[in-house]
Write a protein that holds these residues in place. Structure first.
Motif, PDB file in Angstrom:
ATOM      1  N   VAL A  17       3.618  -1.227  15.118  1.00 53.09           N
ATOM      2  CA  VAL A  17       2.529  -1.762  14.303  1.00 53.09           C
ATOM      3  C   VAL A  17       2.821  -3.241  14.102  1.00 53.09           C
ATOM      4  N   SER A  18       2.005  -4.100  14.691  1.00 54.27           N
ATOM      5  CA  SER A  18       2.263  -5.534  14.632  1.00 54.27           C
ATOM      6  C   SER A  18       1.045  -6.267  14.095  1.00 54.27           C
ATOM      7  N   GLY A  19       1.246  -7.545  13.763  1.00 58.84           N
ATOM      8  CA  GLY A  19       0.152  -8.350  13.244  1.00 58.84           C
ATOM      9  C   GLY A  19       0.349  -8.714  11.791  1.00 58.84           C
ATOM     10  N   PRO A  20      -0.369  -9.716  11.311  1.00 59.92           N
ATOM     11  CA  PRO A  20      -0.158 -10.222   9.951  1.00 59.92           C
ATOM     12  C   PRO A  20      -0.467  -9.231   8.837  1.00 59.92           C
ATOM     13  N   ASP A  21      -1.309  -8.218   9.092  1.00 56.99           N
ATOM     14  CA  ASP A  21      -1.670  -7.255   8.043  1.00 56.99           C
ATOM     15  C   ASP A  21      -0.880  -5.951   8.146  1.00 56.99           C
ATOM     16  N   ARG A  22       0.163  -5.916   8.955  1.00 51.32           N
ATOM     17  CA  ARG A  22       0.871  -4.660   9.226  1.00 51.32           C
ATOM     18  C   ARG A  22       1.402  -4.004   7.951  1.00 51.32           C
ATOM     19  N   VAL A  23       1.952  -4.798   7.033  1.00 51.65           N
ATOM     20  CA  VAL A  23       2.537  -4.224   5.818  1.00 51.65           C
ATOM     21  C   VAL A  23       1.440  -3.731   4.879  1.00 51.65           C
ATOM     22  N   SER A  24       0.454  -4.559   4.601  1.00 51.15           N
ATOM     23  CA  SER A  24      -0.612  -4.154   3.685  1.00 51.15           C
ATOM     24  C   SER A  24      -1.400  -2.975   4.240  1.00 51.15           C
ATOM     25  N   PHE A  25      -1.579  -2.934   5.553  1.00 49.76           N
ATOM     26  CA  PHE A  25      -2.289  -1.820   6.196  1.00 49.76           C
ATOM     27  C   PHE A  25      -1.564  -0.498   5.937  1.00 49.76           C
ATOM     28  N   GLN A  27       0.801   0.036   3.721  1.00 55.11           N
ATOM     29  CA  GLN A  27       1.091   0.236   2.295  1.00 55.11           C
ATOM     30  C   GLN A  27       0.026   1.088   1.619  1.00 55.11           C
ATOM     31  N   GLY A  28      -1.230   0.928   2.036  1.00 56.37           N
ATOM     32  CA  GLY A  28      -2.303   1.698   1.425  1.00 56.37           C
ATOM     33  C   GLY A  28      -2.432   3.108   1.947  1.00 56.37           C
ATOM     34  N   LEU A  29      -1.660   3.442   2.976  1.00 55.18           N
ATOM     35  CA  LEU A  29      -1.753   4.759   3.597  1.00 55.18           C
ATOM     36  C   LEU A  29      -0.532   5.636   3.339  1.00 55.18           C
ATOM     37  N   VAL A  30       0.647   5.044   3.375  1.00 54.56           N
ATOM     38  CA  VAL A  30       1.907   5.787   3.448  1.00 54.56           C
ATOM     39  C   VAL A  30       2.478   6.060   2.055  1.00 54.56           C
ATOM     40  N   SER A  31       3.158   7.183   1.909  1.00 59.00           N
ATOM     41  CA  SER A  31       3.675   7.606   0.600  1.00 59.00           C
ATOM     42  C   SER A  31       4.799   6.739   0.074  1.00 59.00           C
ATOM     43  N   ASN A  32       5.504   6.017   0.944  1.00 56.52           N
ATOM     44  CA  ASN A  32       6.611   5.206   0.495  1.00 56.52           C
ATOM     45  C   ASN A  32       6.223   3.731   0.465  1.00 56.52           C
ATOM     46  N   ASN A  33       7.135   2.897  -0.052  1.00 50.50           N
ATOM     47  CA  ASN A  33       6.851   1.479  -0.238  1.00 50.50           C
ATOM     48  C   ASN A  33       7.223   0.693   1.016  1.00 50.50           C
ATOM     49  N   LYS A  86      -4.212   7.965  16.667  1.00 48.61           N
ATOM     50  CA  LYS A  86      -5.661   7.978  16.454  1.00 48.61           C
ATOM     51  C   LYS A  86      -6.002   7.826  14.969  1.00 48.61           C
ATOM     52  N   LYS A  87      -5.215   8.496  14.128  1.00 51.57           N
ATOM     53  CA  LYS A  87      -5.470   8.416  12.687  1.00 51.57           C
ATOM     54  C   LYS A  87      -5.258   6.994  12.185  1.00 51.57           C
ATOM     55  N   LEU A  88      -4.171   6.361  12.608  1.00 50.06           N
ATOM     56  CA  LEU A  88      -3.925   4.980  12.200  1.00 50.06           C
ATOM     57  C   LEU A  88      -5.023   4.053  12.711  1.00 50.06           C
ATOM     58  N   ARG A  89      -5.445   4.263  13.952  1.00 47.31           N
ATOM     59  CA  ARG A  89      -6.494   3.424  14.522  1.00 47.31           C
ATOM     60  C   ARG A  89      -7.802   3.602  13.746  1.00 47.31           C
ATOM     61  N   MET A  90      -8.056   4.817  13.284  1.00 46.86           N
ATOM     62  CA  MET A  90      -9.279   5.088  12.527  1.00 46.86           C
ATOM     63  C   MET A  90      -9.312   4.301  11.218  1.00 46.86           C
ATOM     64  N   TYR A  91      -8.136   4.170  10.572  1.00 49.72           N
ATOM     65  CA  TYR A  91      -8.070   3.473   9.294  1.00 49.72           C
ATOM     66  C   TYR A  91      -7.881   1.964   9.452  1.00 49.72           C
ATOM     67  N   LYS A  92      -7.704   1.500  10.663  1.00 54.54           N
ATOM     68  CA  LYS A  92      -7.427   0.078  10.911  1.00 54.54           C
ATOM     69  C   LYS A  92      -8.584  -0.811  10.449  1.00 54.54           C
ATOM     70  N   LEU A  93      -9.794  -0.407  10.727  1.00 50.91           N
ATOM     71  CA  LEU A  93     -10.991  -1.150  10.342  1.00 50.91           C
ATOM     72  C   LEU A  93     -10.848  -2.616  10.743  1.00 50.91           C
ATOM     73  N   ARG A  94     -10.914  -3.539   9.771  1.00 46.78           N
ATOM     74  CA  ARG A  94     -10.846  -4.966  10.098  1.00 46.78           C
ATOM     75  C   ARG A  94      -9.460  -5.558   9.876  1.00 46.78           C
ATOM     76  N   LYS A 211       4.711   2.280  -6.398  1.00 50.24           N
ATOM     77  CA  LYS A 211       4.206   1.324  -5.409  1.00 50.24           C
ATOM     78  C   LYS A 211       2.719   1.028  -5.547  1.00 50.24           C
ATOM     79  N   GLY A 212       1.983   1.835  -6.275  1.00 46.64           N
ATOM     80  CA  GLY A 212       0.538   1.691  -6.309  1.00 46.64           C
ATOM     81  C   GLY A 212      -0.117   2.766  -5.454  1.00 46.64           C
ATOM     82  N   CYS A 213      -1.376   2.601  -5.199  1.00 49.76           N
ATOM     83  CA  CYS A 213      -2.159   3.656  -4.549  1.00 49.76           C
ATOM     84  C   CYS A 213      -1.787   3.846  -3.085  1.00 49.76           C
ATOM     85  N   PHE A 214      -1.817   5.085  -2.670  1.00 51.20           N
ATOM     86  CA  PHE A 214      -1.744   5.432  -1.257  1.00 51.20           C
ATOM     87  C   PHE A 214      -2.602   6.674  -1.057  1.00 51.20           C
ATOM     88  N   MET A 215      -2.957   6.953   0.156  1.00 49.52           N
ATOM     89  CA  MET A 215      -3.845   8.075   0.412  1.00 49.52           C
ATOM     90  C   MET A 215      -3.175   9.388   0.007  1.00 49.52           C
TER      91      MET A 215
END
Length: 304
Positions: A17-25, A27-33, A86-94, A211-215
């Motif tokens: 998982v690469s790119g400038p939004d990799r951590v924030s992307f 962070q909102g999905l995964v149970s850990n920080n 596929k699941k990660l790609r689905m949540y990737k959005l913008r 950590k805040g919200c996650f799915m």
């Protein structure tokens, strides 16, 4: 005689998982920080359904300043890894994130045994991480007794001999794993049914409630704060012919649990805590079952 062993884990895949939004992307999905992942620290976590049920678990490493690596189940013909991708790609959005399957670039190796961590010059600290032979070495983020995980560039297994480790097999790894009470993804956790806290994720550093919200956070938090854990995945010892996974464990005429996996004369079972007391004689398809409670497991006071 060596006290360090290694086993190649063929049923593991690696997604970058690469790119400038990799951590924030993530962070909102995964149970850990995910914000705590660094070149010195790796982690363990899960992706849940919106209803809070288990879908995937995995390890997360920092590959470099721009990339994270997710080490996950491969599954038959790569199906589990493909589903996660596929699941990660689905949540990737913008999000400014690029997902790449890099499984063919890495061997995932478990290093275990009494001297596993010292052989790799790693401290006795869950998740402690460093570079190794153009790859990554990390203390198992769940439990240091499980040893370490190494992501090696393909065809680099000679590096294991260089640290004095003896080749073992994946079954030896799994026998140790189940004796310690550690789940192996969908082998023991029912997809879209299992609940994290019934399967040790809090004690095994797999969920962060600060950590805040996650799915799936709502159910996970409610389970914790309302004390709703009534079952636990626990190690078992089997005396007699090993029953198949899925066999009910009986305490007299009451179902006390379900066997989730069998490795050697042990395994993991989801145990109904209120139906098992110390000294009870438990049976599964004629075999005697003994439930073991690892030191790291924290049970409700009434079930301890």
């Amino acid at each position: 005689m060596t006290e360090t062993f290694y086993a190649l884990l063929p049923d593991r895949a690696v997604i970058r998982v690469s790119g400038p939004d990799r951590v924030s992307f993530l962070q909102g999905l995964v149970s850990n920080n995910i914000e705590t992942i660094s070149a010195e620290k790796s982690g363990y976590g899960a992706l849940l359904s919106p209803q809070g049920k288990f879908l995937f678990d995995f390890f997360v490493y920092q590959q470099d300043e721009d990339s994270l690596l997710i080490e996950c189940e491969r599954g038959e013909d790569g199906a589990r890894a493909a589903d996660l991708f596929k699941k990660l790609r689905m949540y990737k959005l913008r999000a400014k994130v690029e997902l790449t399957d890099v499984t063919d670039s890495y061997d995932v190796v478990a290093v275990f045994g009494k001297n596993a961590l010292s052989s790799l010059s790693l401290p006795d600290t869950p998740g402690s991480t460093a570079g190794f032979a153009n790859g990554i070495k990390a203390v198992d983020p769940r439990l240091t007794a499980m040893g370490a995980r190494v992501l090696l560039p393909k065809n680099g297994l000679a590096e294991m001999a260089a640290i004095g480790a003896t080749e073992s097999d994946v079954e030896a790894y799994h026998q140790l794993r189940v004796s310690l009470g550690l789940p192996n993804g969908s082998e023991e956790l029912e997809i879209d049914k299992a609940i994290l806290l019934e399967n040790g994720f809090e004690e095994l550093n797999g969920v962060d409630f600060k950590k805040g919200c996650f799915m799936g956070q709502e159910l996970t938090a409610r389970t914790k704060y309302r004390g709703l854990v009534r079952k636990r995945l626990l190690p078992i010892t089997i005396t007699g012919t090993a029953p198949a996974p899925g066999t009910a464990i009986m305490n007299g005429d009451k179902e006390a649990g379900i066997i989730r996996s069998v490795h050697g004369d042990g395994g993991l079972a989801l145990i109904r805590l209120e139906r098992v007391s110390k000294g009870d004689e438990l049976l599964a398809d004629g075999a005697k079952i003994t439930v073991n409670i690892p030191d790291w497991v924290s049970l409700p006071e009434s079930a301890a």
